[in-house]
Every structure is written in structure tokens, then in C-alpha cells.
Motif scaffolding. Structure first.
Motif, PDB file in Angstrom:
ATOM      1  N   ARG A  10     -13.628 -10.277   0.475  1.00 21.72           N
ATOM      2  CA  ARG A  10     -14.083  -9.869  -0.962  1.00 21.72           C
ATOM      3  C   ARG A  10     -13.725  -8.104  -0.151  1.00 21.72           C
ATOM      4  NH1 ARG A  10     -18.087 -12.618  -5.077  1.00 21.72           N
ATOM      5  NH2 ARG A  10     -17.189 -14.380  -5.154  1.00 21.72           N
ATOM      6  N   LEU A  11     -14.119  -7.965   0.008  1.00 21.77           N
ATOM      7  CA  LEU A  11     -14.325  -6.035   0.706  1.00 21.77           C
ATOM      8  C   LEU A  11     -12.728  -5.773   0.976  1.00 21.77           C
ATOM      9  CD1 LEU A  11     -17.339  -5.247   1.847  1.00 21.77           C
ATOM     10  CD2 LEU A  11     -16.985  -4.537  -0.183  1.00 21.77           C
ATOM     11  N   ILE A  12     -12.488  -6.753   1.957  1.00 22.55           N
ATOM     12  CA  ILE A  12     -10.686  -6.734   2.883  1.00 22.55           C
ATOM     13  C   ILE A  12      -9.526  -6.540   1.708  1.00 22.55           C
ATOM     14  CG2 ILE A  12      -9.010  -7.603   3.877  1.00 22.55           C
ATOM     15  CD1 ILE A  12     -11.908  -6.229   5.247  1.00 22.55           C
ATOM     16  N   ILE A  13     -10.162  -7.618   0.646  1.00 17.84           N
ATOM     17  CA  ILE A  13      -8.862  -8.048  -0.784  1.00 17.84           C
ATOM     18  C   ILE A  13      -9.064  -6.371  -1.463  1.00 17.84           C
ATOM     19  CG2 ILE A  13      -8.372  -8.683  -2.741  1.00 17.84           C
ATOM     20  CD1 ILE A  13      -9.634 -11.401  -1.440  1.00 17.84           C
ATOM     21  N   TRP A  14      -9.787  -6.005  -1.541  1.00 19.54           N
ATOM     22  CA  TRP A  14     -10.242  -5.154  -2.486  1.00 19.54           C
ATOM     23  C   TRP A  14      -9.778  -3.528  -1.251  1.00 19.54           C
ATOM     24  CZ3 TRP A  14     -10.604  -4.286  -7.325  1.00 19.54           C
ATOM     25  CH2 TRP A  14     -10.869  -4.991  -8.119  1.00 19.54           C
ATOM     26  N   LEU A  15     -10.348  -3.735  -0.538  1.00 24.06           N
ATOM     27  CA  LEU A  15      -9.293  -2.414   0.806  1.00 24.06           C
ATOM     28  C   LEU A  15      -8.103  -2.147   0.495  1.00 24.06           C
ATOM     29  CD1 LEU A  15     -10.474  -0.320   1.950  1.00 24.06           C
ATOM     30  CD2 LEU A  15     -10.383  -2.020   4.401  1.00 24.06           C
ATOM     31  N   LEU A  16      -7.532  -3.388   0.412  1.00 21.89           N
ATOM     32  CA  LEU A  16      -5.700  -3.418   1.104  1.00 21.89           C
ATOM     33  C   LEU A  16      -5.131  -3.089  -0.859  1.00 21.89           C
ATOM     34  CD1 LEU A  16      -5.015  -7.036   2.195  1.00 21.89           C
ATOM     35  CD2 LEU A  16      -4.624  -4.570   3.537  1.00 21.89           C
ATOM     36  N   LEU A  17      -6.111  -3.124  -1.293  1.00 19.97           N
ATOM     37  CA  LEU A  17      -5.628  -3.071  -2.954  1.00 19.97           C
ATOM     38  C   LEU A  17      -5.071  -1.757  -3.550  1.00 19.97           C
ATOM     39  CD1 LEU A  17      -7.128  -5.952  -5.828  1.00 19.97           C
ATOM     40  CD2 LEU A  17      -4.806  -6.182  -4.883  1.00 19.97           C
ATOM     41  N   ILE A  18      -7.047  -1.116  -2.593  1.00 21.74           N
ATOM     42  CA  ILE A  18      -7.064   0.019  -3.362  1.00 21.74           C
ATOM     43  C   ILE A  18      -5.957   1.252  -2.468  1.00 21.74           C
ATOM     44  CG2 ILE A  18      -8.523   2.051  -2.111  1.00 21.74           C
ATOM     45  CD1 ILE A  18     -10.897   0.392  -3.403  1.00 21.74           C
ATOM     46  N   ILE A  19      -5.612   0.800  -1.007  1.00 20.91           N
ATOM     47  CA  ILE A  19      -4.517   1.517  -0.468  1.00 20.91           C
ATOM     48  C   ILE A  19      -3.002   1.147  -1.098  1.00 20.91           C
ATOM     49  CG2 ILE A  19      -2.835   0.833   1.731  1.00 20.91           C
ATOM     50  CD1 ILE A  19      -6.373   0.256   3.450  1.00 20.91           C
ATOM     51  N   LEU A  20      -2.791  -0.004  -2.077  1.00 16.65           N
ATOM     52  CA  LEU A  20      -1.392  -0.262  -1.917  1.00 16.65           C
ATOM     53  C   LEU A  20      -1.513   0.327  -3.546  1.00 16.65           C
ATOM     54  CD1 LEU A  20      -0.647  -4.082  -1.441  1.00 16.65           C
ATOM     55  CD2 LEU A  20      -0.207  -2.232  -0.578  1.00 16.65           C
ATOM     56  N   ALA A  21      -2.288   0.364  -4.145  1.00 13.37           N
ATOM     57  CA  ALA A  21      -2.936   1.137  -5.553  1.00 13.37           C
ATOM     58  C   ALA A  21      -2.707   3.093  -5.218  1.00 13.37           C
ATOM     59  CB  ALA A  21      -3.550   0.987  -6.799  1.00 13.37           C
ATOM     60  N   ALA A  22      -2.981   2.815  -3.874  1.00 14.49           N
ATOM     61  CA  ALA A  22      -3.183   4.750  -3.974  1.00 14.49           C
ATOM     62  C   ALA A  22      -2.080   5.592  -4.126  1.00 14.49           C
ATOM     63  CB  ALA A  22      -3.794   5.447  -2.118  1.00 14.49           C
ATOM     64  N   PRO A  23      -0.448   5.303  -3.927  1.00 14.26           N
ATOM     65  CA  PRO A  23       0.370   6.258  -3.669  1.00 14.26           C
ATOM     66  C   PRO A  23       0.728   6.496  -5.324  1.00 14.26           C
ATOM     67  CG  PRO A  23       0.519   4.642  -2.031  1.00 14.26           C
ATOM     68  CD  PRO A  23      -0.264   4.072  -2.699  1.00 14.26           C
TER      69      PRO A  23
END
Length: 261
Positions: A10-23
Motif C-alpha cells: 500500500r505504501l508503494i502504491i501511495w508513493l507512486l500515486l503521489i509521484i504521478l500526481a505531483a506535476p
């Protein structure tokens, strides 16, 4: 799977979502900021740029043009492609290999090269289509064709079309009755995926729209290009509004899809 592994995933998924949403988040913050130049965070926030954008008749017109052309091209594609695919899948299955090659032809020629040829063909009588939405609908049809054909073809293979038609014949239905009332409802998932994929690609198309139509029938991407030299805050508000429109259309499509979830 242990609890620790679930938490880790779950942490990995949330981290990926944050990275994708950052821009997108940064673009949104810049679009609603009063000033953001030499500080880590904006100095203040305002809705001025979003209000100015959505109050601009030119933007609303460009948005309407883009949606009209996209949905027009998708409707035209489905009306032509679905019957053709049914005929090929049921009567001439050997042609599927040929179609898999033909549908990739639009991607074999770069859009800039295609646009030059189309300008020469349709800028004079008897078919003067340059500068009109009709030429874009035709171009977008060729772009959407591979997505629509492949998604629906996969769906046809999954439902075993021949067996469905043969079973319908045993119950007294004609071939076209079976196609309309048995096969077509089973293709909803394939059609839904095809429309979403095609729309997400067409709404962002720029080359054909800029070269063949330009400001004579301004689309959203052409409007974004023409406003690139304006305020960065206004441009950011425009970009985030563009993503919001795509997200809204996707959400509506999912809400209307009877097989969601």
C-alpha cells in the motif's frame, strides 16, 4: 500475504500515486497562486485565473469544438466499424489478419506529412474541407480506428461470437437480429474501453487541428498553443482545466457504464 507485506504494498502504491500526481498538483498550485517565483510555496492564493479562463468565450468555444469533434469522430467510427467487424468476424474470419495490418497504416505516416497531403487534396474544389470541422472528424476517425478495432475485436473473441450467433439461429432469430439483440449488448465492455481510449487520445491531438483548421475552428489544444505566451498562471489554470474536463468525461463514462465495478 502477511500484514507487513500488505502495508508495504500500500505504501508503494501511495508513493507512486503521489509521484504521478505531483506535476498536476504543482500546476494546480501555480494556477491558483497570486505569486510564486522565489519562494518554496506560493505567497497567496486566488481564483482570479480560473474565473478569467472560464469567463473567456474563446476558451468555452474551443472546448465545445474539441468535444464536438471528438464525440462526432467516435460516433462516426462506431457506426462504420461495428457492422464491418461483425461481417469480418462471422463471415470472413481470415480477413482479420489483413485488418490488423491495415488499421496500423494511419500510424505509419507522420501527422505532419499527412497534413500536407490533406491540405493539397481538400483546399480546392470540389471538396474544400480545410478550415472546417469535417476534415478533423475524418482525420480523427483514422486515429481512433486502431483503438476501436483492437478493443472490440478482443471483446468479440472473448464472447465467442460464432457460438452466440449459432445459438440464436437455433432459437429462431435471424443473423442481424442476433447481432443487434445478442452480440451488441455483450460488446458493451469493448465499446466502452474503445471510446475511453480514443477520447483520451483525440482530445489532446494538436498537429492535425493546428495545420488543417487552426484558428478558423479553434480546438482546445490550438487555444492552449495560442495562449502559451500569456501569463503562466493563466496557462496553468488552462492546463489543469483541461485535465479536469478529461477526468469529468471519464467519471461520467464510468458512472454510465452498466458493467462498472
Amino acid at each position: 500475504m502477511s500484514r507487513a507485506e500488505k502495508i508495504y504494498h500500500r505504501l508503494i502504491i501511495w508513493l507512486l500515486l503521489i509521484i504521478l500526481a505531483a506535476p498536476l498538483l504543482a500546476t494546480l498550485l501555480y494556477g491558483i497562486s497570486t505569486d510564486w517565483s522565489d519562494t518554496i510555496l506560493p505567497r497567496g492564493f486566488t481564483l482570479k485565473w480560473l474565473i478569467e479562463l472560464w469567463s473567456d468565450p474563446r476558451f468555452l468555444s474551443a472546448l465545445g469544438h474539441s468535444l464536438l469533434i471528438c464525440f462526432g469522430a467516435l460516433a462516426f467510427s462506431l457506426v462504420l466499424v461495428l457492422p464491418a467487424m461483425f461481417v469480418i468476424a462471422y463471415y470472413y474470419p481470415k480477413l482479420d489478419a489483413v485488418m490488423n495490418v491495415l488499421i496500423l497504416m494511419p500510424f505509419a505516416v507522420p501527422p505532419v506529412v499527412s497534413s500536407v497531403g490533406l491540405l493539397q487534396l481538400y483546399s480546392s474544389s470540389p471538396l474544400m474541407l480545410t478550415g472546417t470541422p469535417w476534415i478533423l472528424i475524418g482525420c480523427y476517425f483514422t486515429i481512433a480506428l486502431p483503438f476501436i478495432y483492437r478493443a472490440i475485436a478482443n471483446n468479440m473473441q472473448a464472447i465467442n461470437l460464432k457460438e452466440l450467433i449459432d445459438a440464436s439461429h437455433l432459437l429462431g432469430a435471424s443473423t442481424w437480429q442476433a447481432a443487434l439483440f445478442v452480440v451488441l449488448p455483450n460488446l458493451r465492455k469493448g465499446v466502452f474501453i474503445a471510446v475511453l481510449l480514443s477520447f483520451s487520445f483525440l482530445i489532446g491531438e494538436f498537429v492535425f487541428a493546428n495545420l488543417l483548421v487552426g484558428t478558423r475552428y479553434e480546438t482546445l489544444q490550438v487555444y492552449l498553443y495560442n495562449m502559451r505566451n500569456g501569463s503562466g498562471h493563466f496557462t496553468s489554470a488552462l492546463v489543469i482545466s483541461y485535465f479536469a474536463v478529461v477526468l469529468l468525461v471519464t467519471w461520467l463514462a464510468n458512472a454510465l457504464n452498466p458493467e462498472r465495478g
